[in-house]
Scaffold this active site. Structure first.
Site, PDB file in Angstrom:
ATOM      1  N   ARG A  23       5.677  53.798  31.287  1.00  0.00           N
ATOM      2  CA  ARG A  23       4.707  54.136  30.244  1.00  0.00           C
ATOM      3  C   ARG A  23       4.120  52.917  29.563  1.00  0.00           C
ATOM      4  NH1 ARG A  23       8.603  57.174  26.549  1.00  0.00           N
ATOM      5  NH2 ARG A  23       9.842  55.460  27.345  1.00  0.00           N
ATOM      6  N   LYS A  71       5.518  32.218   6.184  1.00  0.00           N
ATOM      7  CA  LYS A  71       4.751  33.136   7.020  1.00  0.00           C
ATOM      8  C   LYS A  71       5.489  33.443   8.309  1.00  0.00           C
ATOM      9  CE  LYS A  71       0.302  31.321   5.462  1.00  0.00           C
ATOM     10  NZ  LYS A  71      -0.914  30.595   5.876  1.00  0.00           N
ATOM     11  N   HIS A 118      -0.466  25.485   7.727  1.00  0.00           N
ATOM     12  CA  HIS A 118      -0.505  26.333   8.912  1.00  0.00           C
ATOM     13  C   HIS A 118      -1.932  26.446   9.425  1.00  0.00           C
ATOM     14  CE1 HIS A 118      -1.096  30.446  10.661  1.00  0.00           C
ATOM     15  NE2 HIS A 118      -0.191  29.933  11.467  1.00  0.00           N
ATOM     16  N   TYR A 131      -0.122  38.177  10.315  1.00  0.00           N
ATOM     17  CA  TYR A 131       0.952  37.427   9.671  1.00  0.00           C
ATOM     18  C   TYR A 131       1.434  38.108   8.408  1.00  0.00           C
ATOM     19  CZ  TYR A 131      -3.164  35.112   7.489  1.00  0.00           C
ATOM     20  OH  TYR A 131      -4.356  34.815   6.879  1.00  0.00           O
ATOM     21  N   ASP A 169     -13.140  24.947   5.672  1.00  0.00           N
ATOM     22  CA  ASP A 169     -12.227  24.148   6.487  1.00  0.00           C
ATOM     23  C   ASP A 169     -12.810  22.798   6.887  1.00  0.00           C
ATOM     24  OD1 ASP A 169     -10.241  26.021   6.264  1.00  0.00           O
ATOM     25  OD2 ASP A 169     -10.437  26.810   8.290  1.00  0.00           O
TER      26      ASP A 169
END
Length: 182
Positions: A23, A71, A118, A131, A169
């Site tokens: 399955r 995290k 991170h 997360y 960023d």
């Protein structure tokens, strides 16, 4: 679950026990009792999910005290290179990183304690990334290190000229200009 310790204390790779049959498959993605006993005692309070396309790089993000975050991350569709960068100034591994490929196929999870930046790079055409965090997002307490800082020695597997970054960023400082609050 199978726990693999990394070169940085507290950062671990978790591989669940997978049960396959005709399955499909089943696995337990999180069990608080097992996690507390085998990884760390952490009370997760928020789950997040992002969807990105190939070349998207997110990070290197962290939350400043008193809103630091641990995290537990995983990729549920596609493939990413995930990175944890040690920002704990008293740590013997300060400024070092651990990277791991997370994918829908390998089902790996990556635990990143408080005191780390991170980030991740999307290596597949599309990736869905999830997360768990042990503290709530606090917009006034966020920080970052440039994800394209080549002095960190991170092989993102994405050429810098092909990286897709958010405006935010692109403005993070280089690691050399960073003053750790951890």
């Amino acid at each position: 679950m199978n726990i693999t310790k990394t070169a940085i204390e507290g950062v671990v790779i978790i591989e669940p026990k997978l049960f396959n049959d005709s399955r499909g498959y089943f696995f337990e993605s999180y069990n608080k009792k097992a996690f507390d006993e085998e990884v760390a005692k952490v009370d997760f309070v928020q789950d997040n999910e992002s969807c990105s396309t190939r070349g998207v790089m997110r990070g290197l993000h962290f939350q400043l005290p008193p809103y630091t975050q641990a995290k537990l991350v995983r990729c549920v569709e596609g493939r990413v290179l995930d990175v944890a960068l040690d920002l704990r100034k008293e740590s013997p591994t300060y400024g070092q990183h651990v990277s791991v490929e997370l994918s829908a196929e390998n089902h790996r999870q990556f635990f990143i304690p408080e005191g780390f930046a991170h980030g991740f790079a999307v290596l597949s055409e599309r990736a869905v990334f999830q997360y768990k965090c042990n503290n709530f997002y606090a917009p006034g307490h966020e920080g970052g290190i440039s994800i394209l800082d080549d002095t960190l020695g991170i092989d993102w597997q994405i050429k810098p000229e092909e990286a897709i970054l958010s405006d935010k960023d692109t403005k993070h400082p280089l690691f050399a200009d960073f003053k750790s609050p951890f």
